[in-house]
Structures are given as C-alpha cells and as structure tokens.
Design a protein around this motif. Structure first.
Motif, short mmCIF file in Angstrom:
data_model
loop_
_atom_site.label_atom_id
_atom_site.label_comp_id
_atom_site.label_asym_id
_atom_site.label_seq_id
_atom_site.Cartn_x
_atom_site.Cartn_y
_atom_site.Cartn_z
N SER A 182 0.84 -1.20 0.00
CA SER A 182 0.00 0.00 0.00
C SER A 182 0.88 1.25 0.00
N LYS A 183 0.49 2.22 -0.81
CA LYS A 183 1.19 3.49 -0.82
C LYS A 183 0.73 4.35 0.35
N LEU A 184 1.70 4.93 1.07
CA LEU A 184 1.38 5.79 2.21
C LEU A 184 1.57 7.27 1.90
N GLY A 185 2.02 7.58 0.68
CA GLY A 185 2.27 8.99 0.35
C GLY A 185 3.76 9.27 0.29
N MET A 186 4.09 10.56 0.11
CA MET A 186 5.48 10.96 -0.06
C MET A 186 6.14 11.18 1.30
N GLN A 187 7.41 10.77 1.39
CA GLN A 187 8.19 10.94 2.61
C GLN A 187 9.40 11.81 2.31
N PRO A 188 9.40 13.10 2.73
CA PRO A 188 10.55 13.97 2.44
C PRO A 188 11.80 13.52 3.18
N ASP A 189 12.96 13.73 2.51
CA ASP A 189 14.24 13.49 3.17
C ASP A 189 14.58 14.70 4.02
N GLN A 190 14.06 14.72 5.21
CA GLN A 190 14.22 15.87 6.11
C GLN A 190 13.71 15.45 7.47
N ARG A 191 14.05 16.20 8.48
CA ARG A 191 13.60 15.84 9.83
C ARG A 191 12.08 15.96 9.92
N ASP A 192 11.48 15.12 10.75
CA ASP A 192 10.04 15.19 10.98
C ASP A 192 9.68 16.53 11.62
N GLY A 193 8.57 17.08 11.19
CA GLY A 193 8.06 18.30 11.82
C GLY A 193 8.46 19.58 11.14
N LEU A 194 9.33 19.52 10.11
CA LEU A 194 9.74 20.76 9.45
C LEU A 194 8.56 21.48 8.82
N GLU A 195 7.54 20.72 8.42
CA GLU A 195 6.39 21.34 7.75
C GLU A 195 5.65 22.33 8.63
N TYR A 196 5.82 22.23 9.95
CA TYR A 196 5.13 23.16 10.85
C TYR A 196 5.59 24.60 10.62
N GLU A 197 6.78 24.79 10.06
CA GLU A 197 7.33 26.13 9.92
C GLU A 197 6.73 26.90 8.74
N PHE A 198 6.05 26.21 7.82
CA PHE A 198 5.63 26.82 6.56
C PHE A 198 4.13 27.11 6.54
N ASP A 199 3.77 28.11 5.70
CA ASP A 199 2.36 28.44 5.50
C ASP A 199 1.71 27.48 4.51
N LEU A 200 2.49 27.06 3.52
CA LEU A 200 1.95 26.19 2.47
C LEU A 200 2.95 25.07 2.22
N VAL A 201 2.47 23.83 2.28
CA VAL A 201 3.30 22.65 2.01
C VAL A 201 2.57 21.80 0.99
N GLY A 202 3.30 21.38 -0.05
CA GLY A 202 2.67 20.57 -1.08
C GLY A 202 3.58 19.48 -1.59
N ASP A 203 2.98 18.36 -2.00
CA ASP A 203 3.71 17.26 -2.62
C ASP A 203 3.50 17.32 -4.13
#
Length: 341
Positions: free
Chosen positions: A192-213
């Motif tokens: 099963s596909k779970l989606g995209m996994q960025p090569d970066q520390r977990d939680g970095l997305e909290y810093e941004f206004d807009l995050v997209g795959d």
C-alpha cells in the motif's frame, strides 16, 4: 492589574512555501514560477534583482536560466526569453551554519525572494545535520544523544534564518514514495502506498504556511495550508495563479509596525529582555539587519552584570571577561537572546 495580553490583529506577511517531490516532479520550475509572481518580477532583469537561489542539485537550476548578457534578453519575460533570471550560489558542502550566512547575505543585498533547492542536502549531505551529529558524537565518546544536543541549536538557527528572511521563501525537499505491506481482505499480502516521505527531519512542515507534494505527473497536492482557499487543493502544473491566491491572502492585513530599535535595545536590561525583543525582530523579518546590534547590546549587558559582581578594584577584569564571552555575529541567534537554550 495590567496585562501583557494584547488584541490580536492580522498583519501582512511574506510567503513561506515548501515543495516536496521526487526527481522530475517539477519542484525547481514550480518554485521559480511562484517566486516570480510573489516578488512582482516580470522580466529576466527583474528576477536577477529580486531572487537569490541556493542550488544544491549539481547546478540543475542552470537548466531553467537564461543568459542575461545576450542582447535584449534582460527586457524579456521568461516565456519570451526561454528561461528565468536569478542570482545563484552552489555550495560544495552543506553546513547549515554557512546557509545562515547565505540567507543573511541575500537579505542584506535586498533580494525579495529566496529559494533553497533543496533543503534535504542540509539534512543528509556532506557537512549536513546528520554528519554534524556524528562528528559531535565522536567528541562525546560516540554518544549520539550528546551529538544531537550540540547540533540542535545549529539546526534551529538555520530554520530561524529561513523564517526570518524579509521576503518570500520557497524551499524544495527531496522525497520518495513510502510503502507499507498490509494484509488484504483475502488474506494475501499487498503493498500500500502511504504517500510521499521527504528526506528531512520530521516536523519541518510546521514552519511553513503552504506545504505541497509534487508527483511525476506534475500535480501539486496541498498537504498543509494556513490559507483556507488553498487547503486540500490538487493543482496541475501550478503557476502564477497559485501565487496570486497566496498574495491575496498574505496582503490581507495591516502593515507590520516597525520598532524604534535603538531605543528598544537600550531599554533591555537583561538577557531575558533581549530574548523577548529578538522574538519580535524575528516576526518582523529584521534579524539579519539587527543581529550585530543585538550582539553588541548583549555584550554591554554582560559587561554590566560582571562589573557588578566583582570587587570595585577589579572592573577592568570584568570588562575583559565580558568582551571575551560576547557572542560574535556568526549567523546564529545572538547568545544574548538565548540562542540554543
């Protein structure tokens, strides 16, 4: 009794965007398109004046550039010229402390857009966060936990520098498809596909206004948005229209009120006062221009504290100690403002 709480009010802001995706998804081109509209750049010459680009992808950004020295190219739009105008730096190693210096340099040079493609190299690349953790861990007898203790302030400093840039920011992240083996209704194993996994520390997305795959079909799936109009959207080959929607949201507010910084700094009597003021500078995108003044005020506070703590016949020693301990303007949050604490 007076209260420190104040009425909240909407302020104008700059974009903070993260684009994640595998190779070939279109992160670089999408980021350039977004920054052109966000910064108001129309021609190739406009882009050269407004956009600073840190390229970690073996100069791949050059494929989207155009030679601005050719006759008439500077006055052309990217569509007419067949490429974009921007100023670029290609690091060899990915020490986040150098990235802080580059962000500061771009801010002081007056660029209104900053693109990092990609931040993943500052995580796993040579000289990056993971390598620094190993290096510091060896200094502590191989204890990884102690390595992270030393590196966390360095990591926080580069994220703070990105978020404090006084213009629009686009950050690209390498990612790969994440899978999970599950059991189907018929009892057979399935992937099963779970989606995209960025090569970066977990939680970095909290810093941004807009995050997209972005996927290899060039579809952008918005996974996080502080702008309600963009939440959960799926956009094919995002372009200026996305930037215009963002700008409409970002510009909906009062202009941020500036501060009489010399007066405010002079009123700081302790490290705690300085830390509170530093946080205000962060929110206003002023840290790059004010870091030296904060460092100098921190040194003055330290000198005054040390002078008060020693006998009256040793003032020169206290001043010397304070000068030695004063934080340098090295691209990190001022020590006086509580960096890494």
């Amino acid at each position: 009794m007076s209260s420190r709480f104040m009425p909240a009010s909407r302020k104008k802001a700059k974009a903070r965007i993260a684009l994640a995706g595998p190779s070939g998804a279109g992160k670089t081109l999408t980021g350039l398109k977004l920054l052109y509209t966000l910064t108001g750049a129309v021609t190739v010459a406009d882009g050269l004046e407004r956009i600073a680009f840190v390229d970690t992808e073996r100069d791949s950004a050059d494929k989207y550039a155009v030679n601005p020295e050719l006759p008439g190219v500077g006055d052309m739009t990217p569509e007419e010229a067949g490429g974009y105008g921007f100023m670029k730096f290609s690091p060899i190693k990915y020490d986040p402390r150098q990235l802080v210096e580059l962000i500061d340099e771009a801010a002081l040079a007056g660029f209104t857009g900053f693109m990092l493609d990609s931040a993943s190299h500052y995580w796993f690349g040579p000289g990056g966060i993971l390598e620094l953790v190993d290096l510091f861990a060896r200094n502590h007898g191989g204890r990884s936990m102690d390595g992270w203790k030393d590196v966390r302030p360095i990591e926080r400093a580069y994220i703070e520098a990105l978020m404090s840039f006084p213009g629009h920011v686009v950050v690209c992240l390498r990612s790969k498809q994440k899978y999970e083996i599950t059991e189907g209704a018929d009892g057979r194993k399935q992937v099963s596909k779970l989606g995209m996994q960025p090569d970066q520390r977990d939680g970095l997305e909290y810093e941004f206004d807009l995050v997209g795959d972005l996927d290899q079909g060039h579809y952008l799936r918005v996974t996080k948005s502080r702008c309600d109009a963009l939440a959960d959207q799926v956009i094919h080959k995002p372009d200026a229209e996305l930037s215009l929607q963002l700008l409409d949201w970002l510009e909906n507010g009062e202009p941020p009120k500036d501060v009489d910084w010399p007066t405010a700094l002079a009123a700081c009597a302790s490290r705690e006062d300085l830390a509170v003021l530093w946080q205000r500078a962060q929110r206003l995108g002023k840290t790059q221009k004010l870091r030296q003044q904060f460092n100098e005020r921190g040194a003055e506070i330290a000198a005054a504290r040390n002078a008060a703590a020693v006998p009256s016949d040793q003032p020169d020693r206290a001043l010397a100690d304070a000068a030695t301990a004063a934080p340098a303007a090295n691209g990190r949050q001022p020590e006086a403002a509580g960096a890494g604490r």
